[in-house]
Design a protein around this motif. Structure first.
Motif, PDB file in Angstrom:
ATOM      1  N   ARG A 113       7.363  -6.838  -7.517  1.00  0.00           N
ATOM      2  CA  ARG A 113       7.300  -8.121  -7.863  1.00  0.00           C
ATOM      3  C   ARG A 113       7.319  -9.241  -6.887  1.00  0.00           C
ATOM      4  N   ASP A 114       8.431  -8.768  -6.067  1.00  0.00           N
ATOM      5  CA  ASP A 114       8.801  -9.672  -4.998  1.00  0.00           C
ATOM      6  C   ASP A 114       7.730  -9.851  -3.934  1.00  0.00           C
ATOM      7  N   ILE A 115       7.354  -8.512  -3.675  1.00  0.00           N
ATOM      8  CA  ILE A 115       5.951  -8.586  -2.631  1.00  0.00           C
ATOM      9  C   ILE A 115       4.903  -9.304  -3.193  1.00  0.00           C
ATOM     10  N   ASP A 116       4.551  -9.191  -4.286  1.00  0.00           N
ATOM     11  CA  ASP A 116       3.322  -9.573  -4.735  1.00  0.00           C
ATOM     12  C   ASP A 116       3.580 -11.459  -4.732  1.00  0.00           C
ATOM     13  N   LEU A 117       4.778 -11.863  -4.945  1.00  0.00           N
ATOM     14  CA  LEU A 117       5.262 -13.197  -5.112  1.00  0.00           C
ATOM     15  C   LEU A 117       4.822 -13.742  -3.798  1.00  0.00           C
ATOM     16  N   ARG A 176       0.958  -1.242  -0.229  1.00  0.00           N
ATOM     17  CA  ARG A 176       0.056   0.053  -0.049  1.00  0.00           C
ATOM     18  C   ARG A 176       0.883   1.380  -0.100  1.00  0.00           C
ATOM     19  N   LYS A 177       2.184   1.251   0.551  1.00  0.00           N
ATOM     20  CA  LYS A 177       2.784   2.343   0.498  1.00  0.00           C
ATOM     21  C   LYS A 177       3.975   2.448  -0.679  1.00  0.00           C
ATOM     22  N   GLN A 178       3.591   1.992  -1.791  1.00  0.00           N
ATOM     23  CA  GLN A 178       4.472   1.666  -2.856  1.00  0.00           C
ATOM     24  C   GLN A 178       4.746   3.206  -3.302  1.00  0.00           C
ATOM     25  N   LEU A 179       4.051   4.169  -3.412  1.00  0.00           N
ATOM     26  CA  LEU A 179       4.358   5.427  -3.943  1.00  0.00           C
ATOM     27  C   LEU A 179       5.089   6.160  -2.939  1.00  0.00           C
TER      28      LEU A 179
END
Length: 257
Positions: free
Chosen positions: A209-213, A196-199
């Motif tokens: 991609r690592d987080i999604d994995l 959620r804090k990507q930006l």
């Protein structure tokens, strides 16, 4: 446990330790700028009674003279007591300013130590105290006088969150397996928070991609994938390095918000 820094001062007047000890006590967690708080506290500690002003004026002589050089003129009808009070103000302001880095460092150390006190021996073994101290030192070294107390509190909470995050990923495979559902739920929750804090954190495509994995692995309870992902904490530390960089960048941004 983390060790606090010693403050740099001489007990010339007798209340120097008081103004330093109560600085964060009076303003911690508040949206108050350091420069404003230092002005307010320095003014508060200026002696009220004339007898007190004259009693310790020798201790602030340098600051009285500096004030005169910077524009205070002593005329035939000048009130010397008022001029001396200005010297006290400058003395106390300089005391806070010279020790602000250490004040911020010690506040964060105090907050983190409160958290560490509740950890068990096994959890403490997983923590690199020296590394944490170095990170706090980096954050507080030359800290901007135009940021708020609440920002320092935010960084203290970030360090605590980081410790919690890293402890979870230092479990051995068999330990993680014993409480699989609990640990997976916590891991997934923390990763989603980073997502959620990507930006704000400026996470790049590789990090996302690592987080999604790993979130996907948590959903499927794929222990091997989770443990491989966080093996040696390298990638976990990389994510928190991004958060550190973001907060360090924020150190000077509050005044422009």
């Amino acid at each position: 446990m983390l060790k606090e820094k010693a403050y740099d001062f001489e007990l010339l007047i007798g209340d120097e330790d008081s103004i330093l000890d109560y600085f964060f006590t009076n303003y911690a967690k508040e949206d108050v700028y350091f420069c404003d708080a230092m002005n307010e506290q320095a003014d508060y500690y200026v002696p009220i009674y004339n007898s007190d002003v004259w009693e310790n004026v020798e201790a602030v002589q340098e600051y009285v003279e500096r004030g005169i050089e910077n524009g205070i003129k002593v005329g035939c009808s000048a009130d010397l007591t008022t001029i001396f009070r200005f010297g006290y103000y400058e003395y106390y302001y300089a005391l806070l300013d010279n020790n602000l880095d250490a004040l911020c460092y010690n506040y964060i150390v105090g907050e983190v130590n409160k958290y560490l006190e509740n950890l068990n021996a096994d959890e403490m073994e997983k923590i690199d105290i020296e590394a944490i101290a170095e990170r706090i030192e980096t954050y507080t070294d030359g800290i901007d006088r135009d940021i708020m107390f609440s920002h320092v509190d935010e960084y203290a909470n970030h360090i605590i969150d980081n410790i919690t995050f890293l402890i979870k990923f230092k479990y051995k495979g068999e330990t993680l397996g014993m409480k699989k559902s609990t640990h997976v739920k916590n891991i997934k929750s923390d990763l989603e928070c980073l997502q959620r804090k990507q930006l704000d954190l400026n996470l790049d495509e590789t990090a996302m991609r690592d987080i999604d994995l790993c979130i996907s692995a948590c959903e499927k309870e794929e222990m091997d994938t989770i443990l491989t992902f966080f093996h040696g904490q390298t990638r976990c530390d990389d994510l928190y390095t991004l958060i550190d960089d973001y907060l360090l960048k924020r150190k000077g941004d509050d005044n422009n918000a």
